[in-house]
Design a protein around this motif. Sequence first.
Motif, short mmCIF file in Angstrom:
data_model
loop_
_atom_site.label_atom_id
_atom_site.label_comp_id
_atom_site.label_asym_id
_atom_site.label_seq_id
_atom_site.Cartn_x
_atom_site.Cartn_y
_atom_site.Cartn_z
N PRO A 28 0.80 -1.24 0.00
CA PRO A 28 0.00 0.00 0.00
C PRO A 28 0.82 1.28 0.00
N ALA A 29 2.17 1.16 0.08
CA ALA A 29 3.00 2.37 0.13
C ALA A 29 4.26 2.11 -0.69
N CYS A 30 4.36 2.73 -1.87
CA CYS A 30 5.44 2.40 -2.80
C CYS A 30 6.81 2.75 -2.24
N ARG A 31 7.68 1.75 -2.23
CA ARG A 31 9.08 1.91 -1.87
C ARG A 31 9.95 1.14 -2.86
N LEU A 32 9.48 1.10 -4.10
CA LEU A 32 10.16 0.34 -5.14
C LEU A 32 11.53 0.92 -5.46
N CYS A 33 11.67 2.23 -5.36
CA CYS A 33 12.95 2.88 -5.63
C CYS A 33 13.29 3.80 -4.46
N PRO A 34 14.48 4.37 -4.43
CA PRO A 34 14.87 5.21 -3.29
C PRO A 34 14.05 6.48 -3.10
N ARG A 35 13.19 6.81 -4.04
CA ARG A 35 12.32 7.97 -3.83
C ARG A 35 11.35 7.75 -2.66
N ASN A 36 10.96 6.50 -2.44
CA ASN A 36 10.05 6.17 -1.34
C ASN A 36 8.82 7.08 -1.30
N CYS A 37 8.10 7.12 -2.39
CA CYS A 37 6.95 8.02 -2.48
C CYS A 37 5.81 7.61 -1.54
N ARG A 38 5.73 6.33 -1.19
CA ARG A 38 4.75 5.84 -0.21
C ARG A 38 3.30 6.02 -0.67
N VAL A 39 3.07 5.92 -1.97
CA VAL A 39 1.70 5.97 -2.48
C VAL A 39 1.25 4.55 -2.83
N ASP A 40 -0.04 4.33 -2.84
CA ASP A 40 -0.59 3.02 -3.16
C ASP A 40 -0.82 2.94 -4.67
N ARG A 41 0.14 2.41 -5.37
CA ARG A 41 0.06 2.39 -6.83
C ARG A 41 -0.98 1.40 -7.33
N LEU A 42 -1.23 0.34 -6.61
CA LEU A 42 -2.26 -0.61 -7.04
C LEU A 42 -3.66 -0.02 -6.91
N ALA A 43 -3.76 1.05 -6.14
CA ALA A 43 -5.05 1.76 -6.01
C ALA A 43 -5.13 2.93 -6.97
N GLY A 44 -4.15 3.03 -7.88
CA GLY A 44 -4.18 4.10 -8.87
C GLY A 44 -3.48 5.38 -8.47
N LYS A 45 -2.90 5.41 -7.29
CA LYS A 45 -2.16 6.60 -6.86
C LYS A 45 -0.79 6.62 -7.54
N THR A 46 -0.24 7.81 -7.75
CA THR A 46 1.06 7.92 -8.40
C THR A 46 1.98 8.86 -7.63
N GLY A 47 3.27 8.58 -7.72
CA GLY A 47 4.29 9.42 -7.10
C GLY A 47 5.12 10.11 -8.15
N VAL A 48 6.42 10.19 -7.91
CA VAL A 48 7.32 10.90 -8.83
C VAL A 48 7.27 10.30 -10.24
N CYS A 49 7.21 8.99 -10.32
CA CYS A 49 7.22 8.35 -11.64
C CYS A 49 5.89 8.43 -12.37
N ARG A 50 4.84 8.86 -11.68
CA ARG A 50 3.51 9.06 -12.28
C ARG A 50 2.98 7.80 -12.96
N THR A 51 3.33 6.66 -12.40
CA THR A 51 2.90 5.38 -12.94
C THR A 51 2.16 4.61 -11.86
N GLY A 52 0.97 4.14 -12.21
CA GLY A 52 0.16 3.41 -11.24
C GLY A 52 0.40 1.91 -11.31
N ASP A 53 -0.65 1.17 -11.58
CA ASP A 53 -0.54 -0.29 -11.55
C ASP A 53 -0.12 -0.88 -12.88
N LYS A 54 -0.13 -0.10 -13.95
CA LYS A 54 0.23 -0.62 -15.27
C LYS A 54 1.45 0.12 -15.81
N ALA A 55 2.31 -0.64 -16.49
CA ALA A 55 3.43 -0.03 -17.20
C ALA A 55 2.90 0.68 -18.44
N VAL A 56 3.52 1.80 -18.77
CA VAL A 56 3.17 2.53 -19.99
C VAL A 56 4.33 2.40 -20.96
N VAL A 57 4.07 1.83 -22.11
CA VAL A 57 5.11 1.63 -23.13
C VAL A 57 5.05 2.78 -24.13
#
Length: 219
Positions: A28-57
């Motif tokens: 529920p709190a994104c810590r995938l990279c050192p930015r540690n935005c702590r947003v719930d990306r699976l719920a559609g929230k976005t942090g610095v990378c502005r990417t939610g639950d799906k990759a954008v190609v």
Amino acid sequence: MNEPSCLRLYREGKLQERIDRALALISPACRLCPRNCRVDRLAGKTGVCRTGDKAVVASYSPHFGEEAPLVGSYGSGTIFFSSCNLLCSFCQNFEISHHVVGLAVEPSELAAIMLRLQKQGCHNINFVTPTHVVPQILQALPPAIEMGLNVPLVYNCGGYESVEALKLLDGVVDIYMPDFKFWDNQWAERFCHIKDYRERAKEALLEMHRQAGLHRLDE
């Protein structure tokens, strides 16, 4: 090159565990990279990378501008992901990295892209700017393998990585291509608005080396 590492993990039934652990890093709190935005990306929230639950190609194609051992005769199968966790002000792919352009893809669609590049003769699948979409890449691997993926995987990143996330790629990624950008953090702060690039990138490079070792070239 021998078969890609991910095939062994798939046969051993270990890929799903990696997927589950990766998804736990973005919700529920994104810590995938050192930015540690702590947003719930699976719920559609976005942090610095502005990417939610799906990759954008943003784009994909055989690419002939990479290092010669990757390009070979038919190109490196590059998949450019939209957005980025670094957002360098000098980025040569500014339109892609600073804007969310392209198509949001399901795992099956990303798998189909990999297979399309392989069928075009590409010698590898080259994930460009993959840091913020590690879970989505892992999710796409089982269907890609089931459809016949059998070329090496390249992780082509900006170096600002989480060791915890990189460990999920141990035995998945065959070739790491980190672009180490700053030794002096004052420039990282000026151009990327981060204060710890040097420290995090050093840790990441050591982990990549632990997994893959130094490059080895044959004839």
